[in-house]
Design an enzyme around this catalytic site. Structure first.
Site, PDB file in Angstrom:
ATOM      1  N   HIS A  43      22.476  75.105  19.682  1.00 15.01           N
ATOM      2  CA  HIS A  43      21.155  75.817  19.546  1.00 15.01           C
ATOM      3  C   HIS A  43      21.344  77.230  20.042  1.00 15.01           C
ATOM      4  CE1 HIS A  43      20.365  73.466  23.130  1.00 15.01           C
ATOM      5  NE2 HIS A  43      19.452  74.389  23.548  1.00 15.01           N
ATOM      6  N   LEU A  44      20.781  78.051  19.225  1.00 13.25           N
ATOM      7  CA  LEU A  44      20.962  79.547  19.732  1.00 13.25           C
ATOM      8  C   LEU A  44      19.440  79.871  20.023  1.00 13.25           C
ATOM      9  CD1 LEU A  44      21.942  82.540  19.946  1.00 13.25           C
ATOM     10  CD2 LEU A  44      21.508  82.806  17.260  1.00 13.25           C
TER      11      LEU A  44
END
Length: 210
Positions: A123-124
């Site tokens: 996840h960014l």
């Protein structure tokens, strides 16, 4: 009791047993807390954007005024499971992040990955740098975004494009980053503790207001 009644009772008991087994089978699985993101991407209250490659959700425990997460639909455990062939995907995630904040011209944002992620699925983070949130509670939260523990998306994409891999940071170095003494990310003013730092951060927010 007649044979027909006995047979009917046996049939009813068999049906009831079958339903009990079915209900047990249908019991929802219990997720480990580290898999909570996998539940969040199915939650319509969290989800703000979706296409065939990614899902964007609001962080349930935001560490700033705006805090989004961009997750791939491909099952990639974390940043250290990214391979050279994921270069286009990470670039796409970065572009989505940029699009999310394009109208927030009065705010600064960080976009990147934690070097020692605790949650499953890559996840960014897309987070505003006001860091004005009650969920920002300790120096580990703070240092996870304001030290080299936070791998900026642009750097990660560039490294993957040029080197074909992302240079891993040792667990010992990650721990050192998380234990870094508190200081303001804008002016490097040191802070005794989180309440002290948060009071200082408010002075930067007030300066930005018209």
């Amino acid at each position: 009791m007649s044979d027909s009644i006995i047979q009917r009772l046996r049939f009813i008991i068999a049906i009831m047993k079958r339903k009990t087994i079915t209900n047990k089978t249908a019991t929802p699985k219990r997720y480990h807390w580290s898999a909570n993101l996998l539940k969040s991407i199915e939650d319509p209250e969290c989800k703000i954007r979706e296409d065939d490659k990614i899902v964007v959700i609001k962080d349930k425990y935001p560490k700033a005024q705006f805090h989004y997460l961009v997750l791939p639909k491909e099952d990639i455990l974390n940043i250290w499971h990214v391979k050279k062939e994921h270069q286009d995907l990470l670039t796409y995630m970065h572009d989505i992040a940029c699009d999310l904040i394009k109208d927030q011209t009065d705010l600064e944002f960080f976009m990147g990955y934690h070097a020692m992620p605790s949650m499953q699925r890559l996840h960014l983070h897309v987070i505003s740098t006001d860091f004005n949130s009650p969920c920002l509670k300790n120096k580990y939260h703070w240092n996870s975004f304001t030290t080299p523990f936070f791998l900026h998306s642009q750097d990660v994409c560039r490294q993957l494009r040029i080197d074909g891999e992302i240079k891993k940071i040792s667990r010992e170095l990650c721990t050192d980053y998380l234990n870094t003494k508190l200081k303001c990310h804008k002016c490097s003013t040191p802070a005794k503790n989180m309440p002290d730092l948060k009071r200082h951060l408010l002075t930067h927010i007030s300066k930005c207001k018209p």
